[in-house]
Design a protein around this motif. Sequence first.
Motif, PDB file in Angstrom:
ATOM      1  N   LEU A   4      44.739  36.891  18.803  1.00 27.04           N
ATOM      2  CA  LEU A   4      45.307  37.231  20.109  1.00 27.04           C
ATOM      3  C   LEU A   4      44.210  37.605  21.100  1.00 27.04           C
ATOM      4  N   LEU A   5      43.255  38.412  20.675  1.00 27.38           N
ATOM      5  CA  LEU A   5      42.191  38.863  21.568  1.00 27.38           C
ATOM      6  C   LEU A   5      41.326  37.709  22.057  1.00 27.38           C
ATOM      7  N   ASP A   6      41.195  36.684  21.234  1.00 25.42           N
ATOM      8  CA  ASP A   6      40.412  35.504  21.631  1.00 25.42           C
ATOM      9  C   ASP A   6      41.178  34.578  22.568  1.00 25.42           C
ATOM     10  N   LYS A   7      42.475  34.824  22.728  1.00 23.12           N
ATOM     11  CA  LYS A   7      43.316  33.912  23.502  1.00 23.12           C
ATOM     12  C   LYS A   7      44.123  34.642  24.580  1.00 23.12           C
ATOM     13  N   LEU A   8      43.497  35.618  25.222  1.00 25.31           N
ATOM     14  CA  LEU A   8      44.198  36.391  26.248  1.00 25.31           C
ATOM     15  C   LEU A   8      44.599  35.543  27.448  1.00 25.31           C
ATOM     16  N   ASP A   9      43.986  34.379  27.591  1.00 27.81           N
ATOM     17  CA  ASP A   9      44.303  33.502  28.716  1.00 27.81           C
ATOM     18  C   ASP A   9      45.472  32.576  28.416  1.00 27.81           C
ATOM     19  N   GLN A  10      46.105  32.745  27.269  1.00 29.77           N
ATOM     20  CA  GLN A  10      47.205  31.871  26.868  1.00 29.77           C
ATOM     21  C   GLN A  10      48.478  32.681  26.668  1.00 29.77           C
ATOM     22  N   LYS A  48      46.171  42.016  27.547  1.00 28.67           N
ATOM     23  CA  LYS A  48      46.064  41.224  28.774  1.00 28.67           C
ATOM     24  C   LYS A  48      45.941  42.141  29.986  1.00 28.67           C
ATOM     25  N   THR A  49      46.706  43.229  29.987  1.00 32.21           N
ATOM     26  CA  THR A  49      46.654  44.189  31.084  1.00 32.21           C
ATOM     27  C   THR A  49      45.292  44.866  31.136  1.00 32.21           C
ATOM     28  N   GLN A  50      44.751  45.217  29.986  1.00 31.75           N
ATOM     29  CA  GLN A  50      43.424  45.835  29.951  1.00 31.75           C
ATOM     30  C   GLN A  50      42.365  44.869  30.484  1.00 31.75           C
ATOM     31  N   LYS A  51      42.481  43.599  30.130  1.00 32.42           N
ATOM     32  CA  LYS A  51      41.544  42.591  30.632  1.00 32.42           C
ATOM     33  C   LYS A  51      41.712  42.442  32.139  1.00 32.42           C
ATOM     34  N   ALA A  52      42.952  42.474  32.619  1.00 35.08           N
ATOM     35  CA  ALA A  52      43.210  42.392  34.053  1.00 35.08           C
ATOM     36  C   ALA A  52      42.563  43.577  34.776  1.00 35.08           C
ATOM     37  N   CYS A  53      42.591  44.760  34.170  1.00 31.02           N
ATOM     38  CA  CYS A  53      41.942  45.936  34.773  1.00 31.02           C
ATOM     39  C   CYS A  53      40.440  45.689  34.932  1.00 31.02           C
ATOM     40  N   THR A  59      35.476  42.383  39.650  1.00 28.89           N
ATOM     41  CA  THR A  59      35.395  41.093  40.347  1.00 28.89           C
ATOM     42  C   THR A  59      36.138  41.192  41.676  1.00 28.89           C
ATOM     43  N   ASP A  60      35.978  40.179  42.463  1.00 28.97           N
ATOM     44  CA  ASP A  60      36.726  40.085  43.719  1.00 28.97           C
ATOM     45  C   ASP A  60      37.829  39.034  43.622  1.00 28.97           C
ATOM     46  N   LEU A  61      38.240  38.707  42.412  1.00 31.39           N
ATOM     47  CA  LEU A  61      39.307  37.734  42.223  1.00 31.39           C
ATOM     48  C   LEU A  61      40.611  38.272  42.814  1.00 31.39           C
ATOM     49  N   SER A  62      41.421  37.358  43.305  1.00 29.30           N
ATOM     50  CA  SER A  62      42.735  37.769  43.813  1.00 29.30           C
ATOM     51  C   SER A  62      43.646  38.104  42.633  1.00 29.30           C
ATOM     52  N   ILE A  63      44.714  38.806  42.919  1.00 33.01           N
ATOM     53  CA  ILE A  63      45.664  39.163  41.867  1.00 33.01           C
ATOM     54  C   ILE A  63      46.285  37.907  41.269  1.00 33.01           C
ATOM     55  N   LYS A  64      46.527  36.913  42.100  1.00 35.82           N
ATOM     56  CA  LYS A  64      47.057  35.635  41.605  1.00 35.82           C
ATOM     57  C   LYS A  64      46.062  34.987  40.635  1.00 35.82           C
ATOM     58  N   GLU A  65      44.782  34.964  40.998  1.00 40.34           N
ATOM     59  CA  GLU A  65      43.759  34.381  40.112  1.00 40.34           C
ATOM     60  C   GLU A  65      43.672  35.153  38.800  1.00 40.34           C
ATOM     61  N   ILE A  66      43.739  36.467  38.888  1.00 43.36           N
ATOM     62  CA  ILE A  66      43.678  37.295  37.680  1.00 43.36           C
ATOM     63  C   ILE A  66      44.884  37.032  36.790  1.00 43.36           C
ATOM     64  N   SER A  67      46.053  36.906  37.402  1.00 45.50           N
ATOM     65  CA  SER A  67      47.253  36.656  36.597  1.00 45.50           C
ATOM     66  C   SER A  67      47.096  35.361  35.804  1.00 45.50           C
ATOM     67  N   PHE A  68      46.525  34.332  36.409  1.00 46.68           N
ATOM     68  CA  PHE A  68      46.301  33.066  35.698  1.00 46.68           C
ATOM     69  C   PHE A  68      45.251  33.236  34.601  1.00 46.68           C
ATOM     70  N   LYS A  69      44.197  34.013  34.871  1.00 43.65           N
ATOM     71  CA  LYS A  69      43.121  34.213  33.900  1.00 43.65           C
ATOM     72  C   LYS A  69      43.595  34.957  32.655  1.00 43.65           C
ATOM     73  N   VAL A  70      44.628  35.774  32.795  1.00 43.02           N
ATOM     74  CA  VAL A  70      45.150  36.481  31.622  1.00 43.02           C
ATOM     75  C   VAL A  70      46.459  35.853  31.124  1.00 43.02           C
TER      76      VAL A  70
END
Length: 99
Positions: A4-10, A48-53, A59-70
């Motif tokens: 799971l930790l290796d696949k937080l973007d999925q 995923k939430t911790q990674k988003a934090c 970073t200066d990523l938008s919240i939308k970009e972060i949501s996709f990244k996690v």
Amino acid sequence: KKFLLDKLDQNFTLDEIASRFNYSKSYLHTKFKKNTGYPILVFFNLKKTQKACEYLNYTDLSIKEISFKVGFEDPLYFSRIFKNFMGKSPRDYKKSQRK
């Protein structure tokens, strides 16, 4: 946990994770909760939430970009999950970290 930790973007369902390891859903759920204290999908969303934090803090990523990244395709759903864990929206969290 490593899977799971290796696949937080999925995204995965409990069925998908259980079949990946050849376990029944109930066995996987019971074993995982016993070892971590969390149901598997709660643990996954927490990580995923911790990674988003981290993304919000460093970073200066938008919240939308972060949501996709996690691994969330719907930024509104991501914000709801984030707020459940952190007690504030991603936007409010980012503001509070910048002070």
